[in-house]
Write a protein that holds these residues in place. Structure first.
Motif, PDB file in Angstrom:
ATOM      1  N   GLN A   1       0.902  -1.161  -0.229  1.00 45.07           N
ATOM      2  CA  GLN A   1      -0.540   0.118   0.150  1.00 45.07           C
ATOM      3  C   GLN A   1       0.978   1.289   0.310  1.00 45.07           C
ATOM      4  O   GLN A   1       2.044   0.979   0.913  1.00 45.07           O
ATOM      5  N   PHE A   2       0.823   2.449  -0.952  1.00 45.04           N
ATOM      6  CA  PHE A   2       1.409   3.517  -1.262  1.00 45.04           C
ATOM      7  C   PHE A   2       0.918   4.358   0.074  1.00 45.04           C
ATOM      8  O   PHE A   2       0.207   4.920  -1.263  1.00 45.04           O
ATOM      9  N   GLU A   3       1.662   5.192   0.386  1.00 45.61           N
ATOM     10  CA  GLU A   3       1.132   6.133   1.159  1.00 45.61           C
ATOM     11  C   GLU A   3       1.547   7.524   0.651  1.00 45.61           C
ATOM     12  O   GLU A   3       0.843   8.053   1.088  1.00 45.61           O
ATOM     13  N   THR A   4       3.042   7.448  -0.136  1.00 48.70           N
ATOM     14  CA  THR A   4       3.528   8.822  -0.281  1.00 48.70           C
ATOM     15  C   THR A   4       3.766   8.174  -2.363  1.00 48.70           C
ATOM     16  O   THR A   4       4.160   7.479  -2.252  1.00 48.70           O
ATOM     17  N   ILE A   5       3.858   9.009  -2.758  1.00 50.01           N
ATOM     18  CA  ILE A   5       4.559   9.624  -3.955  1.00 50.01           C
ATOM     19  C   ILE A   5       4.986  11.011  -3.893  1.00 50.01           C
ATOM     20  O   ILE A   5       4.677  12.292  -3.706  1.00 50.01           O
ATOM     21  N   TYR A   6       6.247  10.759  -4.499  1.00 52.89           N
ATOM     22  CA  TYR A   6       7.375  11.520  -4.759  1.00 52.89           C
ATOM     23  C   TYR A   6       7.708  11.610  -5.627  1.00 52.89           C
ATOM     24  O   TYR A   6       8.969  11.248  -6.120  1.00 52.89           O
ATOM     25  N   PHE A   7       7.878  13.141  -6.305  1.00 57.68           N
ATOM     26  CA  PHE A   7       8.554  13.604  -7.481  1.00 57.68           C
ATOM     27  C   PHE A   7       9.729  14.065  -7.027  1.00 57.68           C
ATOM     28  O   PHE A   7       9.303  15.410  -7.211  1.00 57.68           O
ATOM     29  N   GLY A   8      10.522  13.199  -7.608  1.00 52.91           N
ATOM     30  CA  GLY A   8      12.326  14.646  -7.611  1.00 52.91           C
ATOM     31  C   GLY A   8      13.030  14.007  -8.464  1.00 52.91           C
ATOM     32  O   GLY A   8      12.683  13.678  -9.196  1.00 52.91           O
ATOM     33  N   GLY A   9      14.281  14.912  -8.140  1.00 48.63           N
ATOM     34  CA  GLY A   9      14.541  14.938  -9.358  1.00 48.63           C
ATOM     35  C   GLY A   9      16.230  15.722  -9.241  1.00 48.63           C
ATOM     36  O   GLY A   9      17.042  15.427  -7.812  1.00 48.63           O
ATOM     37  N   GLY A  10      17.272  15.868 -10.275  1.00 46.47           N
ATOM     38  CA  GLY A  10      16.713  16.449 -11.472  1.00 46.47           C
ATOM     39  C   GLY A  10      15.765  17.984 -10.625  1.00 46.47           C
ATOM     40  O   GLY A  10      14.881  18.519  -9.491  1.00 46.47           O
ATOM     41  N   THR A  11      13.960  18.480 -11.972  1.00 46.60           N
ATOM     42  CA  THR A  11      13.158  19.230 -11.916  1.00 46.60           C
ATOM     43  C   THR A  11      11.982  18.741 -12.279  1.00 46.60           C
ATOM     44  O   THR A  11      11.762  18.323 -13.891  1.00 46.60           O
ATOM     45  N   PRO A  12      11.235  18.037 -11.586  1.00 46.12           N
ATOM     46  CA  PRO A  12      10.087  17.480 -12.076  1.00 46.12           C
ATOM     47  C   PRO A  12       8.721  18.162 -12.290  1.00 46.12           C
ATOM     48  O   PRO A  12       8.203  17.977 -13.810  1.00 46.12           O
TER      49      PRO A  12
END
Ligand code: SF4
Length: 375
Positions: A51-62
């Motif tokens: 079960q995913f509680e978090t989605i994080y777009f990181g980078g780089g520059t999302p």
């Protein structure tokens, strides 16, 4: 409970101090999104019951992704994995991408937390850093985000910058506090090899803060933010009213996380995998249906040391149950713990080891003293 990190390896331009993995060539951005979707699909075979509680777009520059590309990625996660109704979706963004139009679209997609890379309110500093924005862009970005209805804002600031006096740092802190974010992350500038900054430092063109200046700035950071009502819940992270980053907190608590994208890594509490840090090679492997990964099996000693290193940086400390699950410390180790307790740097409760405020100033040194190296 798990977290999902998606690395977006593109930036508008190269910051002079940065050694993260990214490219400034955007011509194959769509192809990269296809590859990220493919990786999400392949990894779901193993991770689909988490079960995913978090989605994080990181980078780089999302925030350089188009709204459609971001939408494709969010839908791909939701299609292939179990995602909590309360999922925290964070997007790291540069201030100059935070137009009202983009912000409104991101909100509609379900992004509910923004991490905005302000770094400095001093335009001269931003110039040598080669950031793509100015201080007024940052203020406008925060204002726009609030107007659109984002109430989970995290702002990034850097200290230890060249010629930064304590007075200048105090001024920077007052400016970030005036923007009233719920969360602030503050990092010390480090001179990484193979960056323009490292070349300038070697040539004597720029002089970065000394260790002593950095410590003074760090102490000022902690005291100023504390006075303004921010709790230091991790060495570099401060939150008001418990608005902690759920995603990063789960890393620090040793929760499983899926890592997607070139250079991303994932962890399932036994093994860690590392994806190739090369965009073209990453995409080629996935085109052939192969994961571009290297797997490292963590020994009980690796897990012990890692739990210490990460846990001691946080206000929750490290769980003794987790620490001693597979390792029994010897007398010598217990003596070191006792000596830190005597110096008022560490507190041992029945369940946890937690650093005191003064201990946290020395967190990395204390953790490495407590590492157990397999003979
Ligand atoms: S925007 Fe962030 S990741 Fe991109 S070059 Fe600058 S510091 Fe590095």
């Amino acid at each position: 409970m798990s977290g999902c990190y998606i690395h977006i390896p593109f930036c508008a331009q190269k910051c002079s101090y940065c050694d993260f993995h990214f490219s400034t060539n955007h011509s194959y951005q769509a192809e990269m999104v296809d590859a990220l979707c493919m990786e999400l699909k392949i990894r779901s075979e193993v991770w689909k019951n988490e079960q995913f509680e978090t989605i994080y777009f990181g980078g780089g520059t999302p925030s350089v992704l188009t709204v459609e590309q971001l939408q494709i990625l969010i839908e791909q996660v939701k299609m292939n994995y179990l995602v909590s109704d309360q999922v925290e979706i964070t997007l790291e963004c540069n201030p100059d991408d935070c137009s009202s139009e983009n912000l409104t679209a991101w909100k509609k997609l379900g992004v509910n937390r923004l991490s905005i890379g302000i770094q400095s309110f001093n335009d001269e500093q931003l110039l040598w850093m080669n950031r793509s924005h100015s201080a007024s862009d940052s203020r406008r970005a925060v204002q726009n985000a609030k107007q659109v209805g984002f109430d989970e804002l995290s702002l990034d600031l850097m200290y230890g910058l060249p010629n930064m006096t304590l007075e200048e740092w105090k001024n920077q802190l007052l400016q970030i506090i005036a923007l009233n974010p719920e969360h602030i992350s503050a990092y010390c500038l480090t001179v990484e090899q193979r960056t323009a900054l490292s070349k300038w430092v070697k040539e004597g063109k720029l002089v970065v803060s000394s260790n002593e200046q950095q410590s003074e700035q760090f102490e000022l950071l902690v005291s100023t933010l504390k006075q303004a009502g921010y709790e230091q819940y991790e060495i570099s992270n401060f939150a008001r009213n418990e608005h902690y980053s759920k995603h990063n907190t789960s890393y620090w608590k040793g929760v499983k996380y899926l890592g997607i994208g070139p250079s991303a890594h994932g962890y399932n509490q036994l093994e860690r995998y590392w994806n190739q840090a090369n965009n073209k090679a990453y995409m080629t492997e996935l085109k052939h249906g192969r994961l571009p990964e290297t797997i490292e099996i963590l020994s009980p000693f690796d897990r012990f040391n890692e739990a210490l290193m990460i846990g001691l940086r946080t206000k929750w400390g490290v769980s003794k149950e987790e620490l001693f699950r597979n390792i029994t410390p010897d007398e010598e180790w217990l003596k070191i713990v006792k000596s830190y307790e005597d110096q008022d740097l560490l507190i041992e409760t029945t369940e946890r080891l937690v650093l005191t405020e003064s201990g946290r100033l020395l967190a990395d040194a204390i953790a490495s003293e407590l590492f157990i190296i397999k003979q």
